[in-house]
Design a protein around this motif. Structure first.
Motif: not given
Length: 825
Positions: A550-571
């Motif tokens: 899952f990846q989420a981002g927000y474009a800032l004036p002159g920059g950026s903010l990004n979030l990435a999350h990896r989740h295992d669905l096998n337990g």
């Protein structure tokens, strides 16, 4: 008005190769007609012109357009592409062949000043008649230490100066007449050296010569108890670049190097032969002949290559490098006939190279063997539009390697790299049908390691169906593996694509009873300034999901903010979470990166703030046992000083492994060095503060020399430090440290009248402690345009005396012994 003049002259071609004479500055333009020829007269204070990288200044410039002549007068200044500066009363340049004629000339080339009543340039060489020359003009001497008058002086392109009919002047008084004198303005070395080493007395000298076939030096030497040495260092003066060097040093040391390079439109030739017994007793040779020398896409190309070595030391094994003995190659241009094109090449040669360890017959030849090889290559392509909406593309590429060696069955060895592909595509509105065929084969055996190919075979036919009507896209693809005789998996894809969102679902299913193989889902939303993306893959054969991303981002004036999350669905649950922040404001920039590893239970954080010429950085890692950290600070811009500080360690029931690293770099003419040091700080197991290691390399002028006053008092010598050292703390040794010195030591510089300098250096090249100090002492008398060096080496038990004339002579004599006065370039 000036912009109009510049625009006008930009469209005056200087000659047929589209070189253009540009007017950078002028005050007045006059147009004339003289004998049916257009004449442009420019005046200014001054007129500034540029032509093919050469700068021109004059009070008056007259350009004859038909004859392509440029006549300059009134304080002419001219700088050519090699940096030579010409000042003259009058200068006439023929722009068609780059020649010129000048009157009452003052010419500066490197450190040499030349004057004369008449000067010409032809084919890049400058001829000065009845000339006067001295390297001492810029040395501040009231009367030059030496100079010479000559019937003619020739400056060849590069750094060679030849004078004929020479009268040598010392303090402007004639002392010697020579038929010829040779100077090198850049690549120079002592031409007279005398001394004593561990073998006894020695004498080395280089005597110049000039002949119709070139110029250079005859090298003569004598070594007490060992015999005579001889050689030459020859430079060609023709169209080709030629240099031939040979030196025999008793009893049996040989050094030679021959280099020849000739480039023409029809052909080019380059050859090199070299041997240096001081490194290895091998003669290496290389030759390459190409026709044409400057090929065009329509030309056939031919090449002859010869590369190898001769081993003069049977006691040591030779290197296992590739030798071409020789290789001939012919290559055709791309031949086109309508939609069809073909190109081919053939290379035939004999090679000596390392054998292929995977080939049984090659192993029997040994690790290094010789064999012949023919390499045949050809490629064909066809691109057609047989009917509306249809396209057909076919391509065939073949490389065949044929060797003179035989396999265990008695057959000639060969290997083949052959790829054939064809695609027929039909578009019907939003629908498309594509039929493909591909065959690729890499097989066979080679005796050599350098051209061995991995074994590979593939042979398949494919069928693809597609539909595209925005925002919907559908695709279906399958085929048959003709090599294995089975169907390829069926691949299905459905997608919705729009500037604000995208959704893709793909599925792969085996048609030979395997059932479902994999399914993949990707989706994204991009409503500015937000962006969201999610991807998931399921492996049906293993029954497992790949981590959900899952990846989420927000474009800032002159920059950026990004979030990435990896989740295992096998337990396993959450795997990692990453957060990244970046911002730039003018010359300042900020970045912050954090990662949480949920499985390892660690947290890592990295941050940096760039504040103009300074920057701060932070790196931390927190785990269940300890906190590791590194704090950094950098400051400065080139050429320096550049500071680099870093405090590092870890906290685990107290501070541990604490270190402060210091880096300092400077690159100025008077100071140029690199210093690195590592300081141990108090910690839980060791509360001491001490230097763990340090390195230094470069040169530092601590202070400049001060000349004596009128009464001869008050002189203060300058002090420089140069070389390199490496220090390490060694608790396992009785002394507690080790110190390695390489040409390290001080240099005292005494300044006398007319900028005369006396340099006294004491250098150490040894490892301490454990051996007594055995320095090498240097005494250099510097008269700017000539220098004398005396060397006393306590370690080798040798003495030496060397003399060199020409500009910057002392710097060369010092640098040969590893001394740098200040930073230097």
């Amino acid at each position: 008005m000036r912009w109009l003049l510049a625009l006008l002259f930009l469209f005056l071609p200087a000659f047929a190769q589209e070189k253009v004479l540009k007017v950078l500055e002028a005050e007045k333009l006059e147009l004339r007609q003289e004998g049916g020829e257009e004449v442009y007269v420019l005046t200014g204070n001054p007129v500034r012109l540029e032509w093919d990288g050469e700068a021109i200044e004059a009070g008056r410039a007259t350009y004859f357009r038909t004859r392509k002549l440029l006549f300059l007068s009134e304080g002419v200044r001219y700088r050519d592409r090699e940096g030579r500066r010409v000042e003259a009363e009058e200068l006439q340049i023929d722009l068609s062949d780059e020649s010129f004629d000048a009157l009452e000339v003052r010419l500066e080339a490197e450190d040499l000043l030349l004057t004369g009543p008449l000067c010409q340039r032809v084919a890049g060489a400058i001829l000065l008649e009845r000339g006067y020359a001295t390297p001492c003009a810029s040395c501040g001497q009231e009367v030059p230490d030496y100079a010479f008058r000559a019937r003619e002086i020739v400056l060849y392109p590069g750094d060679r100066v030849v004078a004929r009919g020479v009268v040598v002047l010392v303090q402007e008084k004639p002392v010697l007449e020579l038929p010829v004198l040779l100077l090198f303005l850049s690549e120079r070395r002592p031409r007279f050296e005398v001394g004593q080493d561990e073998g006894g007395f020695y004498l080395k000298t280089a005597l110049p010569y000039v002949a119709d076939f070139g110029l250079g030096f005859t090298l003569l030497s004598y070594y007490e108890g060992r015999g005579y040495g001889f050689g030459f260092d020859h430079y060609g003066t023709g169209e080709a670049k030629e240099r031939y060097f040979f030196l025999h040093t008793p009893p049996d040391t040989f050094q030679y190097r021959g280099e020849y390079v000739l480039k023409r439109q029809a052909f080019s030739l380059s050859a090199l032969v070299e041997r240096d017994d001081t490194r290895e007793k091998l003669t290496r040779f290389r030759l390459e002949a190409l026709a044409p020398g400057t090929p065009t896409p329509q030309d056939w190309r031919y090449a002859l290559r010869l590369e190898g070595f001769l081993d003069h030391d049977p006691a040591t094994p030779p290197p296992r490098t590739l030798q071409r003995l020789p290789e001939l190659e012919a290559q055709s241009p791309v031949l086109r006939e309508g939609p069809f094109s073909v190109q081919g090449s053939l290379a035939v040669g004999r090679y000596l190279a390392e054998t292929n360890p995977l080939n049984r017959s090659a192993r029997a030849l040994g690790p290094y063997a010789e064999a012949g090889r023919a390499l045949l290559a050809h490629s064909e392509s066809l691109a057609l539009t047989p009917w509306p909406g249809a396209t057909f593309r076919a391509e065939n590429r073949f490389r065949g390697f044929y060797y003179t060696t035989q396999n265990p069955d008695g057959e000639r060895e060969r290997q083949v790299d052959w790829t054939t592909s064809a695609i027929l595509r039909q578009n019907l509105g939003g629908f498309s049908v594509e039929v493909g065929y591909a065959r690729s084969v890499q097989e066979g055996e080679t005796p050599f390691h350098f051209d061995a190919l991995p074994q590979r075979r593939s042979h398949q036919a494919t069928l693809s169906l597609g539909f595209q009507e925005r925002p919907l896209l559908l695709g279906l693809k399958t085929g048959r593996d003709l090599e294995a005789g089975k169907y390829l998996p069926l691949e299905a894809q459905a997608a919705l694509q729009d500037p604000g969102y995208a959704l893709t679902l793909s599925h792969k299913r085996g048609l030979e009873g395997e059932g479902p193989l994999e399914s993949r889902l990707e989706g994204s939303l991009t409503p500015y300034p937000f962006s969201l993306k999610v991807s998931l893959r399921y492996d049906h054969a293993k029954g497992l999901f790949d981590p959900l991303l899952f990846q989420a981002g927000y474009a800032l004036p002159g920059g950026s903010l990004n979030l990435a999350h990896r989740h295992d669905l096998n337990g396993q649950g959450a795997l990692t979470t990453d957060l990244t922040y970046a911002l730039r404001e003018g010359t300042n920039a900020y970045t912050l990166q954090g990662r949480r590893d949920w499985q390892q239970n660690t947290l890592a954080l990295q941050g940096q703030a760039i504040l103009g010429p300074q920057s701060l950085s932070l790196q931390t890692t927190l785990d269940p046992r300890a906190l590791a950290y590194a704090l950094g600070y950098r400051a400065g811009v080139a050429p320096g000083p550049l500071w680099d500080l870093q405090l590092s360690g870890r906290y685990q029931e107290g501070f541990r492994d604490t270190n402060l690293r210091l880096g300092l770099t400077q690159a100025l003419p008077e100071v140029g060095f690199r210093l690195n040091a590592n300081l141990h700080l108090p910690e839980e197991a060791d509360g001491g503060i001490y230097l763990k290691d340090a390195t230094f390399s470069g040169g530092v002028e601590l202070w400049k020399p001060v000349p004596a006053e009128g009464a001869g008092e008050g002189a203060i010598p300058g002090l420089s430090l140069s070389g390199s050292f490496s220090y390490a703390r060694r608790p396992d040794r009785p002394e507690g440290y080790s110190l390695s010195l390489r040409n390290f030591g001080p240099t005292l510089t005494f300044l006398g009248r007319e900028n005369t300098k006396l340099h006294l250096s004491a250098l150490l090249t040894q490892d301490l402690p454990g051996t007594p100090l055995r320095p090498r002492f240097l005494l250099v008398l510097d008269r700017c345009c000539w220098a004398l060096r005396f060397t006393l080496d306590a370690q080798k038990g040798s003495v030496g005396l060397a003399f060199l004339y020409g500009g910057q002579a002392a710097g060369l004599l010092l640098s040969e012994e590893g001394v740098k006065l200040g930073g230097g370039p």
